[in-house]
Design a protein around this motif. Structure first.
Motif, PDB file in Angstrom:
ATOM      1  N   TYR A  84       0.827  -1.218   0.000  1.00 38.16           N
ATOM      2  CA  TYR A  84       0.000   0.000   0.000  1.00 38.16           C
ATOM      3  C   TYR A  84       0.860   1.267   0.000  1.00 38.16           C
ATOM      4  O   TYR A  84       1.849   1.372   0.714  1.00 38.16           O
ATOM      5  N   ASP A  85       0.405   2.238  -0.778  1.00 40.03           N
ATOM      6  CA  ASP A  85       1.063   3.547  -0.807  1.00 40.03           C
ATOM      7  C   ASP A  85       0.579   4.443   0.331  1.00 40.03           C
ATOM      8  O   ASP A  85       1.267   5.396   0.708  1.00 40.03           O
ATOM      9  N   PHE A  86      -0.598   4.151   0.851  1.00 43.91           N
ATOM     10  CA  PHE A  86      -1.186   4.979   1.914  1.00 43.91           C
ATOM     11  C   PHE A  86      -2.049   4.082   2.787  1.00 43.91           C
ATOM     12  O   PHE A  86      -2.859   3.301   2.278  1.00 43.91           O
ATOM     13  N   ILE A  87      -1.872   4.191   4.092  1.00 43.95           N
ATOM     14  CA  ILE A  87      -2.702   3.449   5.045  1.00 43.95           C
ATOM     15  C   ILE A  87      -3.256   4.438   6.058  1.00 43.95           C
ATOM     16  O   ILE A  87      -2.505   5.232   6.638  1.00 43.95           O
ATOM     17  N   SER A  88      -4.554   4.389   6.249  1.00 47.32           N
ATOM     18  CA  SER A  88      -5.215   5.263   7.227  1.00 47.32           C
ATOM     19  C   SER A  88      -5.885   4.412   8.295  1.00 47.32           C
ATOM     20  O   SER A  88      -6.371   3.319   8.025  1.00 47.32           O
TER      21      SER A  88
END
Length: 200
Positions: A84-88
């Motif tokens: 993943y490039d972004f995890i929130s």
């Protein structure tokens, strides 16, 4: 009077999405508001929650957006390393073991960003001072939202709520050991923001 503290911070969190990001993971997605915000920015989103009623509401609200909703317990879910490039993680880490942060770190691609909008147990004078300052501001925001949304049907689906057991100093101490280069700051509405970028 519907004023959602997590939704209030969406613009702040979206500023952390790295340029060129393509794949995102939203942990504890609830009714999907932030997953939809990520999808509008062109990301393919895996959105995970273990509460079926809120996931049903999320699916109903998402239309054809590129979001894959998963009814799963993250502690039992296999995450692909470096995917993943972004995890929130919005107001959900306190429902999970703190070492979930290490698992999420490993799921980041090189240069990927993890952001946690978290809840914490108040233990310090600074915590209590910020909490006290938030009370009148929260009341004004609730009133403003109420006046703006008069006549709108109330949302009947709410994500489960639990009280946080981990203090902000404990979260900082864990991040210092496992997320080198992290940043964390206390926010007004009983939240903190933790951000970490995985080295390339």
């Amino acid at each position: 009077m519907p004023f959602d503290h997590n939704d209030h911070y969406h613009p702040l969190l979206l500023r952390s999405v790295p340029p060129g990001a393509r794949r995102a993971l939203d942990v504890g997605c609830g009714t999907g508001a932030f997953a939809r915000a990520l999808a509008r920015r062109g990301l393919e989103v895996d959105a995970v929650d273990r509460d079926e009623p809120v996931l049903a509401a999320a699916r109903a609200s998402s239309g054809a957006a590129p979001i894959r909703y998963r009814d799963a317990d993250l502690t039992a879910l296999q995450l692909t390393p470096g995917h993943y490039d972004f995890i929130s993680c919005l107001a959900s880490l306190h429902h999970l073991p703190l070492d979930t942060l290490s698992r999420l770190r490993e799921a980041l691609a090189p240069g990927g960003v993890l952001v946690v909008l978290g809840c914490y147990r108040e233990t310090t004078p600074g915590d209590r001072l910020i909490s006290l300052a938030a009370v009148p501001v929260n009341a004004l925001c609730r009133l403003a939202v109420h006046l703006r949304e008069r006549g709108a049907p109330p949302s009947r689906v709410r994500a489960p709520v639990t009280m946080p057991q981990t203090s902000l100093p404990e979260i900082r101490a864990y991040a210092e050991r496992h997320l080198p280069g992290f940043r964390v700051r206390r926010l007004l509405f009983w939240r903190y923001l933790l951000a970490y970028r995985r080295p390339r």
